[in-house]
Design an enzyme around this catalytic site. Structure first.
Site, mmCIF file in Angstrom:
data_model
loop_
_atom_site.group_PDB
_atom_site.id
_atom_site.type_symbol
_atom_site.label_atom_id
_atom_site.label_comp_id
_atom_site.label_asym_id
_atom_site.label_seq_id
_atom_site.Cartn_x
_atom_site.Cartn_y
_atom_site.Cartn_z
ATOM 1 C CG HIS A 98 7.944 17.953 -16.022
ATOM 2 N ND1 HIS A 98 7.399 16.700 -16.149
ATOM 3 C CD2 HIS A 98 9.132 17.904 -16.665
ATOM 4 C CE1 HIS A 98 8.209 15.927 -16.836
ATOM 5 N NE2 HIS A 98 9.272 16.635 -17.167
ATOM 6 C CG ASN A 113 6.595 11.397 -17.985
ATOM 7 O OD1 ASN A 113 7.170 10.457 -18.513
ATOM 8 N ND2 ASN A 113 6.801 12.657 -18.349
ATOM 9 C CG ASP A 139 7.930 11.111 -21.720
ATOM 10 O OD1 ASP A 139 9.071 10.932 -21.237
ATOM 11 O OD2 ASP A 139 7.347 12.203 -21.657
ATOM 12 C CG HIS A 174 -1.902 1.085 1.242
ATOM 13 N ND1 HIS A 174 -2.272 1.718 2.400
ATOM 14 C CD2 HIS A 174 -2.599 1.695 0.248
ATOM 15 C CE1 HIS A 174 -3.156 2.659 2.123
ATOM 16 N NE2 HIS A 174 -3.362 2.666 0.817
#
Length: 129
Positions: free
Chosen positions: A96, A120, A28, A20
């Site tokens: 990002h 991604n 990519d 968990h």
């Protein structure tokens, strides 16, 4: 030989070992892989296999409690972003650069041949009970 599910032995091994909140990344072909994080490279050529192909198969074999995407996907890759907006799984966004930092916590990065921007995702493992 397995009859159903993920056939790739490395991906099947990782999925079987998840607990968990463990994280895996579908990436990519341009996402950097942090030192110490296992990379399963499925890329054959640009676009093959696609991000969507790999995501679709993983979602059939993995319990996912959350998606984490780059903020930039909202404006730079509306196609991929729409796929996540149709899911019933909570989706979180990070800049990002922060997403790339977060990948250092992943058990594995699965590299696809995808060549569209910001394709991604971090998948956070849920539980089946």
């Amino acid at each position: 030989m397995k009859k159903h599910g993920i056939l790739n032995r490395d991906i099947a091994r990782v999925l079987a070992s998840l607990g968990h909140t463990d994280q895996i990344v579908i990436a990519d072909c341009g996402l950097p892989v942090p030192p110490g994080v296992e990379c399963i490279d499925l890329s054959i050529k640009l676009g093959v296999p696609s991000f969507l192909d790999v995501l679709t198969e993983l979602l059939m074999d993995m319990e996912v409690e959350a998606f984490i995407l780059a903020e930039e996907i909202k404006t730079e890759n509306s196609y991929i972003n729409q796929i996540f907006s149709r899911q019933e799984i909570p989706t979180y966004y990070l800049p990002h650069e922060k997403l790339k930092q977060e990948t250092s916590k992943a058990k594995v990065i699965i590299r696809t041949g995808e060549s569209t921007p910001y394709a991604n995702v971090i998948l956070r493992a849920g539980v089946i009970f």
